[in-house]
Motif scaffolding. Structure first.
Motif, PDB file in Angstrom:
ATOM      1  N   ALA A  88       0.811  -1.222   0.000  1.00  9.90           N
ATOM      2  CA  ALA A  88       0.000   0.000   0.000  1.00  9.90           C
ATOM      3  C   ALA A  88       0.843   1.271   0.000  1.00  9.90           C
ATOM      4  CB  ALA A  88      -0.931   0.007   1.216  1.00  9.90           C
ATOM      5  N   SER A  89       2.143   1.146   0.254  1.00 11.39           N
ATOM      6  CA  SER A  89       2.990   2.332   0.328  1.00 11.39           C
ATOM      7  C   SER A  89       3.344   2.833  -1.069  1.00 11.39           C
ATOM      8  CB  SER A  89       4.268   2.030   1.106  1.00 11.39           C
ATOM      9  OG  SER A  89       5.102   1.155   0.369  1.00 11.39           O
ATOM     10  N   ALA A  90       3.421   4.130  -1.228  1.00 10.62           N
ATOM     11  CA  ALA A  90       3.830   4.697  -2.506  1.00 10.62           C
ATOM     12  C   ALA A  90       5.304   4.398  -2.779  1.00 10.62           C
ATOM     13  CB  ALA A  90       3.593   6.211  -2.506  1.00 10.62           C
ATOM     14  N   TRP A  91       6.064   4.259  -1.711  1.00  8.03           N
ATOM     15  CA  TRP A  91       7.516   4.073  -1.836  1.00  8.03           C
ATOM     16  C   TRP A  91       7.868   2.841  -2.648  1.00  8.03           C
ATOM     17  CZ3 TRP A  91      10.412  -0.098  -0.056  1.00  8.03           C
ATOM     18  CH2 TRP A  91      11.794   0.039  -0.194  1.00  8.03           C
ATOM     19  N   VAL A  92       7.183   1.724  -2.442  1.00  9.06           N
ATOM     20  CA  VAL A  92       7.583   0.486  -3.086  1.00  9.06           C
ATOM     21  C   VAL A  92       7.499   0.587  -4.605  1.00  9.06           C
ATOM     22  CG1 VAL A  92       5.308  -0.661  -3.054  1.00  9.06           C
ATOM     23  CG2 VAL A  92       7.407  -2.031  -2.938  1.00  9.06           C
ATOM     24  N   GLY A  93       6.524   1.298  -5.120  1.00  6.69           N
ATOM     25  CA  GLY A  93       6.434   1.495  -6.563  1.00  6.69           C
ATOM     26  C   GLY A  93       7.545   2.380  -7.087  1.00  6.69           C
ATOM     27  N   GLU A  94       7.892   3.396  -6.313  1.00 10.34           N
ATOM     28  CA  GLU A  94       8.960   4.317  -6.722  1.00 10.34           C
ATOM     29  C   GLU A  94      10.331   3.652  -6.682  1.00 10.34           C
ATOM     30  OE1 GLU A  94       8.426   7.379  -3.881  1.00 10.34           O
ATOM     31  OE2 GLU A  94       6.552   8.136  -4.772  1.00 10.34           O
ATOM     32  N   ALA A  95      10.512   2.719  -5.754  1.00 13.24           N
ATOM     33  CA  ALA A  95      11.834   2.121  -5.539  1.00 13.24           C
ATOM     34  C   ALA A  95      12.001   0.761  -6.198  1.00 13.24           C
ATOM     35  CB  ALA A  95      12.088   1.984  -4.038  1.00 13.24           C
ATOM     36  N   GLN A  96      10.996   0.256  -6.889  1.00 15.51           N
ATOM     37  CA  GLN A  96      11.024  -1.127  -7.365  1.00 15.51           C
ATOM     38  C   GLN A  96      12.197  -1.452  -8.280  1.00 15.51           C
ATOM     39  OE1 GLN A  96       7.955  -2.293 -10.309  1.00 15.51           O
ATOM     40  NE2 GLN A  96       7.239  -0.178 -10.209  1.00 15.51           N
ATOM     41  N   ASP A  97      12.725  -0.463  -9.005  1.00 12.83           N
ATOM     42  CA  ASP A  97      13.820  -0.727  -9.943  1.00 12.83           C
ATOM     43  C   ASP A  97      15.191  -0.415  -9.362  1.00 12.83           C
ATOM     44  OD1 ASP A  97      12.100  -1.597 -12.010  1.00 12.83           O
ATOM     45  OD2 ASP A  97      11.684   0.486 -12.576  1.00 12.83           O
ATOM     46  N   GLN A  98      15.246  -0.058  -8.087  1.00 12.27           N
ATOM     47  CA  GLN A  98      16.525   0.207  -7.438  1.00 12.27           C
ATOM     48  C   GLN A  98      17.170  -1.098  -6.989  1.00 12.27           C
ATOM     49  OE1 GLN A  98      16.382   3.207  -4.358  1.00 12.27           O
ATOM     50  NE2 GLN A  98      14.799   4.371  -5.433  1.00 12.27           N
ATOM     51  N   LEU A  99      18.497  -1.167  -7.094  1.00 17.20           N
ATOM     52  CA  LEU A  99      19.211  -2.357  -6.658  1.00 17.20           C
ATOM     53  C   LEU A  99      19.204  -2.456  -5.137  1.00 17.20           C
ATOM     54  CD1 LEU A  99      22.340  -2.457  -8.998  1.00 17.20           C
ATOM     55  CD2 LEU A  99      20.465  -4.118  -8.944  1.00 17.20           C
ATOM     56  N   ILE A 100      18.769  -3.614  -4.644  1.00 21.13           N
ATOM     57  CA  ILE A 100      18.783  -3.854  -3.201  1.00 21.13           C
ATOM     58  C   ILE A 100      19.894  -4.841  -2.847  1.00 21.13           C
ATOM     59  CG2 ILE A 100      17.087  -5.730  -3.265  1.00 21.13           C
ATOM     60  CD1 ILE A 100      15.911  -4.607  -0.654  1.00 21.13           C
ATOM     61  N   THR A 101      20.378  -5.608  -3.838  1.00 20.96           N
ATOM     62  CA  THR A 101      21.567  -6.442  -3.701  1.00 20.96           C
ATOM     63  C   THR A 101      22.466  -6.117  -4.889  1.00 20.96           C
ATOM     64  OG1 THR A 101      20.878  -8.337  -5.055  1.00 20.96           O
ATOM     65  CG2 THR A 101      20.067  -8.265  -2.779  1.00 20.96           C
ATOM     66  N   SER A 102      23.575  -6.811  -4.997  1.00 18.81           N
ATOM     67  CA  SER A 102      24.476  -6.556  -6.128  1.00 18.81           C
ATOM     68  C   SER A 102      23.859  -6.980  -7.452  1.00 18.81           C
ATOM     69  CB  SER A 102      25.798  -7.299  -5.918  1.00 18.81           C
ATOM     70  OG  SER A 102      25.573  -8.701  -5.819  1.00 18.81           O
ATOM     71  N   GLU A 103      22.841  -7.844  -7.398  1.00 13.04           N
ATOM     72  CA  GLU A 103      22.245  -8.365  -8.622  1.00 13.04           C
ATOM     73  C   GLU A 103      20.753  -8.079  -8.752  1.00 13.04           C
ATOM     74  OE1 GLU A 103      23.047 -12.508  -9.093  1.00 13.04           O
ATOM     75  OE2 GLU A 103      25.189 -12.309  -8.696  1.00 13.04           O
ATOM     76  N   TRP A 104      20.056  -7.929  -7.660  1.00 13.26           N
ATOM     77  CA  TRP A 104      18.604  -7.850  -7.690  1.00 13.26           C
ATOM     78  C   TRP A 104      18.100  -6.455  -7.338  1.00 13.26           C
ATOM     79  CZ3 TRP A 104      16.889 -12.839  -4.606  1.00 13.26           C
ATOM     80  CH2 TRP A 104      17.067 -13.961  -5.447  1.00 13.26           C
ATOM     81  N   THR A 105      17.074  -6.042  -8.088  1.00 13.95           N
ATOM     82  CA  THR A 105      16.319  -4.860  -7.719  1.00 13.95           C
ATOM     83  C   THR A 105      15.326  -5.222  -6.618  1.00 13.95           C
ATOM     84  OG1 THR A 105      14.573  -5.297  -9.322  1.00 13.95           O
ATOM     85  CG2 THR A 105      16.466  -3.978 -10.088  1.00 13.95           C
ATOM     86  N   LEU A 106      14.671  -4.211  -6.066  1.00 16.63           N
ATOM     87  CA  LEU A 106      13.629  -4.465  -5.073  1.00 16.63           C
ATOM     88  C   LEU A 106      12.542  -5.358  -5.670  1.00 16.63           C
ATOM     89  CD1 LEU A 106      12.167  -4.040  -2.389  1.00 16.63           C
ATOM     90  CD2 LEU A 106      11.333  -1.840  -3.277  1.00 16.63           C
ATOM     91  N   LYS A 107      12.171  -5.098  -6.904  1.00 16.37           N
ATOM     92  CA  LYS A 107      11.147  -5.922  -7.555  1.00 16.37           C
ATOM     93  C   LYS A 107      11.625  -7.366  -7.697  1.00 16.37           C
ATOM     94  CE  LYS A 107       8.465  -6.347 -11.833  1.00 16.37           C
ATOM     95  NZ  LYS A 107       8.312  -5.850 -13.223  1.00 16.37           N
ATOM     96  N   ASN A 108      12.899  -7.562  -8.048  1.00 16.99           N
ATOM     97  CA  ASN A 108      13.451  -8.908  -8.130  1.00 16.99           C
ATOM     98  C   ASN A 108      13.365  -9.619  -6.789  1.00 16.99           C
ATOM     99  OD1 ASN A 108      16.233  -7.838 -10.251  1.00 16.99           O
ATOM    100  ND2 ASN A 108      14.195  -8.537 -10.846  1.00 16.99           N
ATOM    101  N   LEU A 109      13.692  -8.905  -5.720  1.00 17.87           N
ATOM    102  CA  LEU A 109      13.643  -9.502  -4.389  1.00 17.87           C
ATOM    103  C   LEU A 109      12.220  -9.915  -4.038  1.00 17.87           C
ATOM    104  CD1 LEU A 109      15.124 -10.262  -1.779  1.00 17.87           C
ATOM    105  CD2 LEU A 109      14.628  -7.970  -0.923  1.00 17.87           C
ATOM    106  N   LEU A 110      11.258  -9.082  -4.380  1.00 16.98           N
ATOM    107  CA  LEU A 110       9.859  -9.433  -4.135  1.00 16.98           C
ATOM    108  C   LEU A 110       9.450 -10.638  -4.982  1.00 16.98           C
ATOM    109  CD1 LEU A 110       8.388  -5.822  -3.978  1.00 16.98           C
ATOM    110  CD2 LEU A 110       8.546  -7.436  -2.070  1.00 16.98           C
ATOM    111  N   ALA A 111       9.981 -10.730  -6.192  1.00 18.25           N
ATOM    112  CA  ALA A 111       9.710 -11.900  -7.033  1.00 18.25           C
ATOM    113  C   ALA A 111      10.299 -13.155  -6.401  1.00 18.25           C
ATOM    114  CB  ALA A 111      10.278 -11.680  -8.432  1.00 18.25           C
TER     115      ALA A 111
END
Length: 207
Positions: free
Chosen positions: A57-80
């Motif tokens: 429900a947070s606006a942040w997750v949509g804005e940050a989904q394409d940011q790298l959260i690991t060396s290989e994965w974006t936030l969206k990848n991590l959620l996947a």
């Protein structure tokens, strides 16, 4: 049902105070008798579901989904990645319900985990939208809640082989009950929820 869940959760919390300090995975230890009740598992799953819904429900997750959260994965990848394990946990518990055997093993390498399996599953979800990924997380959790209340007692509480090998040897599968496996799902969720929250906090400090 709510009163029953509350009473059993309070009983579990008392045990947790005694056991958690010495072993954060205390619920995976074999004990005599019926240790974990379906309503407790249901409540644990509900708690993780609420956290995912709050994040969604947070606006942040949509804005940050394409940011790298690991060396290989974006936030969206991590959620996947989380979504793939939601589906895998459901498949494993449903296989246990059928009293069937597994014809595969997810092999964990030391300090790396099941990297090949994880990368394949994330790749399968690469074209999905963020909403579709969250839908998979939520539907998987709700299905596990249903299973927690539907499983026969012997399947729910009796340890059996699941297709996860932690020591790189597929001949040594993980032995635990369906109840313990569902609580492992909750532990996996909380690990990644904390990781996401730390990522979010660091981003906010940097802005």
């Amino acid at each position: 049902m709510l009163e029953r869940i509350t009473q059993e959760w309070q009983a579990l919390a008392r045990d947790f105070e005694r056991d958690a300090a010495s072993n954060p995975q205390w619920f995976l230890r074999e004990r005599g008798g019926v240790r974990i009740r379906p309503t407790v598992v249901f409540a644990e799953l509900e708690d993780t579901l609420a956290n995912w819904q709050e994040l969604r429900a947070s606006a942040w997750v949509g804005e940050a989904q394409d940011q790298l959260i690991t060396s290989e994965w974006t936030l969206k990848n991590l959620l996947a990645h989380v979504a793939s394990w939601e589906t895998e946990f459901v498949n494993q518990i449903q296989t246990a319900l059928r009293r069937a055997e597994f014809d595969y093993t997810i092999v964990f390498s030391p300090k790396v985990g099941p990297k090949e399996w994880n990368d394949e599953q994330v790749g399968r979800r690469r074209e999905r939208t963020l909403d579709e990924i969250f839908d998979e997380i939520e539907s998987g959790t709700r299905r596990l809640q249903d299973l927690a209340l539907e499983l026969p007692q012997d399947i729910f509480s009796t340890p059996r082989a699941f297709p996860i090998a932690f020591d790189s040897d597929p001949r040594t599968p993980w032995i635990l009950s369906a109840a313990q496996m569902m609580l492992t799902k909750c532990m996996h969720d909380r690990h990644h929820l904390a990781r996401i929250e730390n990522f979010r906090s660091s981003n906010e400090r940097g802005t």
